[in-house]
Design an enzyme around this catalytic site. Sequence first.
Site, short mmCIF file in Angstrom:
data_model
loop_
_atom_site.label_atom_id
_atom_site.label_comp_id
_atom_site.label_asym_id
_atom_site.label_seq_id
_atom_site.Cartn_x
_atom_site.Cartn_y
_atom_site.Cartn_z
N SER A 276 -42.09 56.30 32.78
CA SER A 276 -42.39 57.19 31.66
C SER A 276 -42.66 58.60 32.20
O SER A 276 -41.78 59.18 32.84
CB SER A 276 -43.57 56.64 30.86
OG SER A 276 -43.65 57.26 29.60
N ASP B 78 -35.59 51.51 24.08
CA ASP B 78 -36.66 52.48 24.28
C ASP B 78 -36.32 53.73 23.47
O ASP B 78 -35.44 54.50 23.85
CB ASP B 78 -36.80 52.83 25.76
CG ASP B 78 -37.97 53.76 26.03
OD1 ASP B 78 -38.63 54.20 25.07
OD2 ASP B 78 -38.22 54.05 27.21
N HIS C 191 -39.72 50.33 25.93
CA HIS C 191 -40.33 51.13 27.00
C HIS C 191 -40.94 50.24 28.07
O HIS C 191 -41.23 50.70 29.17
CB HIS C 191 -41.40 52.04 26.37
CG HIS C 191 -41.73 53.26 27.16
ND1 HIS C 191 -40.78 54.15 27.59
CD2 HIS C 191 -42.92 53.76 27.59
CE1 HIS C 191 -41.37 55.15 28.25
NE2 HIS C 191 -42.66 54.93 28.28
#
Length: 633
Positions: A492, A578, A610
Amino acid sequence: MKKLFFITLTMISLNAISQNVMTPEILWKLGRVTPLGISKDAKNVVYKVTTPSIEENKSNSKFYVIPVNGGNPTEVASTKDLLTDKNISPDGKYLVYNEEVKLNKVLGKDFYPKLEKSDAQIYDGLDYRHWDTWNEGNFNHVFYKETIEDAVGTDIMGNENFDSPQKPFGGDEDYIWSPDSKSIFYISKKKAGTQYAISTNTNIYEYNLETGKTLNRTEDNLGYDTAPQFSPAGNLTWLQMKRDGYEADKNDIIVDFKGIKMNLTATWDGTVDSFLWSKDGRKVYFLAPINGTKQLFEVNFPGLTKIAYNVSQITDGDFDVNDLIGFSGNNIIVTRTDMNHASEIFSFDMKDKTWKQLTNVNTATYNTLALSKTERRYVTTTDGKKMLVWVILPPNFDKTKKYPTLLYCQGGPQSALTQSYSFRWNFQLMAANGYIVVAPNRRGMPGHGVAWNEQISKDWGGQVMDDYLSAIDDVAKEKYVDSARLGCVGASYGGYSVFYLAGIHNNRFKSFIAHDGVFNTQSMFGTTEEVFFNNWDFGGPYWEKDNAVAQKTYTTFNPINLVDKWNTPILIIQGGKDFRVPIGQGQEAFQAAQLRGIKSRFLYFPEENHWVLKPQNAQVWQGEFYKWLKETL
């Protein structure tokens, strides 16, 4: 006698060395403990244990009770009669629940009923997808009905195209009964389409059963209002962030006392995760990150007296306190983790300041393993600050040897890096594979004051990058670190960090791994679903040419503009579902690396978001992660 002692000592040493270490297979056989509450008779803690099955590619759950004072667990078939049903009104007359309702036309067949095989989707605004699902015109709504057989439910939100519980992670904690059973309080962000995507302004609404009218109880606040509960005296209490669009704002405890909204944590330099009232209503206990851990705090509630609010830290140690379950005498029942141990249920005696572990779901497994060692290290940053850096050492660490070392880049970017236990980014497993892990509490993390936490916003490629390099450079001076074998990994925002550092690391690192990372800030702004996040953290949209802060994000702080300096092998991992960091980010990065002739690999999970949640996919993730490190480091 001395000879016998020597032999015994040698056998003990050999036994320690021959102990197993954590593996991906062992990690995914651990039971995952979820507390459900304290039983109605106050004698037991009720909890669930979920265990993944790699063979079945799913998880299975069992339910247990264990005495609040400790003892042996007992498996139960159901928890229905053990716990107070918080969805039943206090007077027992009504049940509150939620259901999904179809309100908006979105699908092709909604507009053209004869074209049933059409898979078209038609949108007039944003919020057309969220997290990992597309908006098909359905909304979560709160209902209530009488607790009699065949009772018909009432939708208290009517035809409003808003959600409660909130998506994607909200549940029945998003609505509660008033103590007098006359009202239902619920959380909702009553904005639609594009306005929904650019705002964090959730509010707490009160629906009156008798009048059918709804009142916004937090209309004056523009940011998040969440986690409503009532004090023992009947005062509505919740968590509040002030600024709209800032999802990592300081989270404070608010009490509505006789019409006056009192902020119990306003002057405290921290942010609250969750809270629980004491039984006598004189204190609020809460969890918050502090100095690289998550601990238990209390704040007094003096009402309208002139006594000041006083926040005190109750627990301390290299562990995280994670869930507030309830009280038993002088004890508070919580869950606890550290980097070597998954969540278990503990009892903490607030008078004697002593701990008692109640559940031992994974203790037998850990007893067979040689564990890693975690150390605190304080590094001076380039701007003269002291930064906490967690250093995780391999099991049976030998300081006379040299070890390959990984710089771990945390996501968020404003999420705490504490003594938590991840089933994917697992430091224990990294260390068990022979790597030292360097995990800095760099700029942007809560637990070191609000200013430290906020600094990263609009400065993604600035001071935080110096913090990362300060951490790895400091640890790399140790003789036991093989400075020629340094890697850098993260997901991320941590993936963004990997992409960015790949262009500025000056040959420090020999290998990179980026999972669902932001590679191109401009296309990220154009495709992510929660626009408020990038509006705040990037400083605005890319088309605001006179916005110097935003333009710096899309130029200087954009990893795509550093690709010409990439020269190091990189593994890029991406989830197909995601929508927070969409697939194009990983594709762009992989394509750039390949066309530049850099050794690279693209690990793609079409059905994961994600995160990586399916057991077999998780095994592939771990397998490729460590295979890549062996190949390149």
